[in-house]
Design a protein around this motif. Structure first.
Motif, PDB file in Angstrom:
ATOM      1  N   ALA A 107     -13.077  -8.738   8.882  1.00  9.67           N
ATOM      2  CA  ALA A 107     -13.612  -7.990  10.011  1.00  9.67           C
ATOM      3  C   ALA A 107     -14.770  -8.875  10.645  1.00  9.67           C
ATOM      4  O   ALA A 107     -15.076  -8.954  11.923  1.00  9.67           O
ATOM      5  CB  ALA A 107     -14.189  -6.742   9.358  1.00  9.67           C
ATOM      6  N   VAL A 108     -15.531  -9.595   9.697  1.00  9.04           N
ATOM      7  CA  VAL A 108     -16.633 -10.304  10.217  1.00  9.04           C
ATOM      8  C   VAL A 108     -15.942 -11.489  11.322  1.00  9.04           C
ATOM      9  O   VAL A 108     -16.434 -11.656  12.317  1.00  9.04           O
ATOM     10  CB  VAL A 108     -17.265 -11.088   9.155  1.00  9.04           C
ATOM     11  CG1 VAL A 108     -18.279 -12.105   9.535  1.00  9.04           C
ATOM     12  CG2 VAL A 108     -18.119 -10.010   8.319  1.00  9.04           C
ATOM     13  N   ILE A 109     -14.813 -12.342  10.974  1.00 14.96           N
ATOM     14  CA  ILE A 109     -14.214 -13.104  11.719  1.00 14.96           C
ATOM     15  C   ILE A 109     -13.781 -12.445  13.037  1.00 14.96           C
ATOM     16  O   ILE A 109     -14.177 -13.011  14.048  1.00 14.96           O
ATOM     17  CB  ILE A 109     -13.052 -13.863  11.008  1.00 14.96           C
ATOM     18  CG1 ILE A 109     -13.683 -14.773   9.844  1.00 14.96           C
ATOM     19  CG2 ILE A 109     -12.286 -14.753  12.064  1.00 14.96           C
ATOM     20  CD1 ILE A 109     -12.693 -15.272   8.881  1.00 14.96           C
ATOM     21  N   THR A 110     -13.347 -11.682  13.052  1.00 19.12           N
ATOM     22  CA  THR A 110     -12.597 -10.926  13.953  1.00 19.12           C
ATOM     23  C   THR A 110     -13.857 -10.355  15.204  1.00 19.12           C
ATOM     24  O   THR A 110     -13.893 -10.520  16.156  1.00 19.12           O
ATOM     25  CB  THR A 110     -11.892  -9.484  13.574  1.00 19.12           C
ATOM     26  OG1 THR A 110     -10.730  -9.893  12.886  1.00 19.12           O
ATOM     27  CG2 THR A 110     -11.228  -8.729  15.035  1.00 19.12           C
ATOM     28  N   GLY A 111     -14.826  -9.859  14.375  1.00 17.03           N
ATOM     29  CA  GLY A 111     -15.921  -9.400  15.263  1.00 17.03           C
ATOM     30  C   GLY A 111     -16.804 -10.691  15.798  1.00 17.03           C
ATOM     31  O   GLY A 111     -16.990 -10.509  16.957  1.00 17.03           O
ATOM     32  N   ALA A 112     -16.878 -11.807  15.073  1.00 18.29           N
ATOM     33  CA  ALA A 112     -17.419 -12.917  15.669  1.00 18.29           C
ATOM     34  C   ALA A 112     -16.515 -13.622  16.843  1.00 18.29           C
ATOM     35  O   ALA A 112     -17.168 -13.998  18.004  1.00 18.29           O
ATOM     36  CB  ALA A 112     -17.510 -13.980  14.588  1.00 18.29           C
ATOM     37  N   LEU A 113     -15.359 -13.449  16.661  1.00 11.46           N
ATOM     38  CA  LEU A 113     -14.185 -14.010  17.821  1.00 11.46           C
ATOM     39  C   LEU A 113     -14.386 -13.081  19.051  1.00 11.46           C
ATOM     40  O   LEU A 113     -14.312 -13.352  20.050  1.00 11.46           O
ATOM     41  CB  LEU A 113     -12.762 -14.014  17.195  1.00 11.46           C
ATOM     42  CG  LEU A 113     -12.478 -15.100  16.258  1.00 11.46           C
ATOM     43  CD1 LEU A 113     -11.310 -14.654  15.814  1.00 11.46           C
ATOM     44  CD2 LEU A 113     -12.839 -16.558  16.990  1.00 11.46           C
ATOM     45  N   ILE A 114     -14.780 -11.569  18.813  1.00  9.90           N
ATOM     46  CA  ILE A 114     -14.921 -10.867  19.918  1.00  9.90           C
ATOM     47  C   ILE A 114     -16.304 -10.682  20.644  1.00  9.90           C
ATOM     48  O   ILE A 114     -16.478 -11.007  21.764  1.00  9.90           O
ATOM     49  CB  ILE A 114     -14.444  -9.365  19.406  1.00  9.90           C
ATOM     50  CG1 ILE A 114     -13.046  -9.481  19.426  1.00  9.90           C
ATOM     51  CG2 ILE A 114     -14.680  -8.409  20.564  1.00  9.90           C
ATOM     52  CD1 ILE A 114     -12.260  -8.214  18.795  1.00  9.90           C
ATOM     53  N   PHE A 115     -17.273 -10.866  19.651  1.00 13.50           N
ATOM     54  CA  PHE A 115     -18.701 -10.460  20.274  1.00 13.50           C
ATOM     55  C   PHE A 115     -19.360 -11.947  20.466  1.00 13.50           C
ATOM     56  O   PHE A 115     -20.172 -11.819  21.591  1.00 13.50           O
ATOM     57  CB  PHE A 115     -19.433  -9.899  19.279  1.00 13.50           C
ATOM     58  CG  PHE A 115     -19.166  -8.216  19.514  1.00 13.50           C
ATOM     59  CD1 PHE A 115     -19.511  -7.610  20.031  1.00 13.50           C
ATOM     60  CD2 PHE A 115     -18.428  -7.823  18.012  1.00 13.50           C
ATOM     61  CE1 PHE A 115     -19.130  -6.359  20.304  1.00 13.50           C
ATOM     62  CE2 PHE A 115     -17.868  -6.540  18.038  1.00 13.50           C
ATOM     63  CZ  PHE A 115     -18.407  -5.787  19.002  1.00 13.50           C
TER      64      PHE A 115
END
Length: 120
Positions: A107-115
């Motif tokens: 989730a942290v990686i996905t959030g970083a890639l998106i935000f």
């Protein structure tokens, strides 16, 4: 048949919502996930995420919630079946907790890639 079938389906939703409420009341990690969920949804609205970005966010949030809920269930079952310390019970509970950690890291990686592109 129709009435009892429909009433049973409606009741099953009630049981599910009751389970979610019990999870939120009893588990500190559930409240942390709730706060993180609200923060991420607010940030997504602020940065006007695209529909594909929202799909990834919703899937990721769902994955973390599901793994945390299953982890809680595993822990409660194991505590009930084996209240005393046991190496196999510890292993089961550790692996379940590890699943939550993997989901949270994803989730942290996905959030970083998106935000990050929106922030920068």
């Amino acid at each position: 048949m129709g009435n009892s079938y429909i009433s049973r389906r409606i009741a099953s939703f009630g049981y599910a919502f009751s389970g979610i409420a019990a999870f939120l009341r009893s588990e500190p990690h559930a409240r942390i996930h709730a706060a993180a969920t609200l923060f991420v949804v607010a940030a997504g609205c602020w940065y006007k995420l695209s529909p594909p970005e929202w799909i990834w966010i919703v899937m990721t949030i769902s994955l973390v919630w599901i793994t945390e809920m299953f982890n809680t269930v595993v822990e409660k079952i194991m505590d009930h079946l084996s209240p005393q310390q046991h190496p196999k019970v510890k292993w089961i509970k550790d692996v379940a907790a590890g699943a939550v950690l993997v989901a949270a890291m994803g989730a942290v990686i996905t959030g970083a890639l998106i935000f990050i592109p929106h922030i920068c």
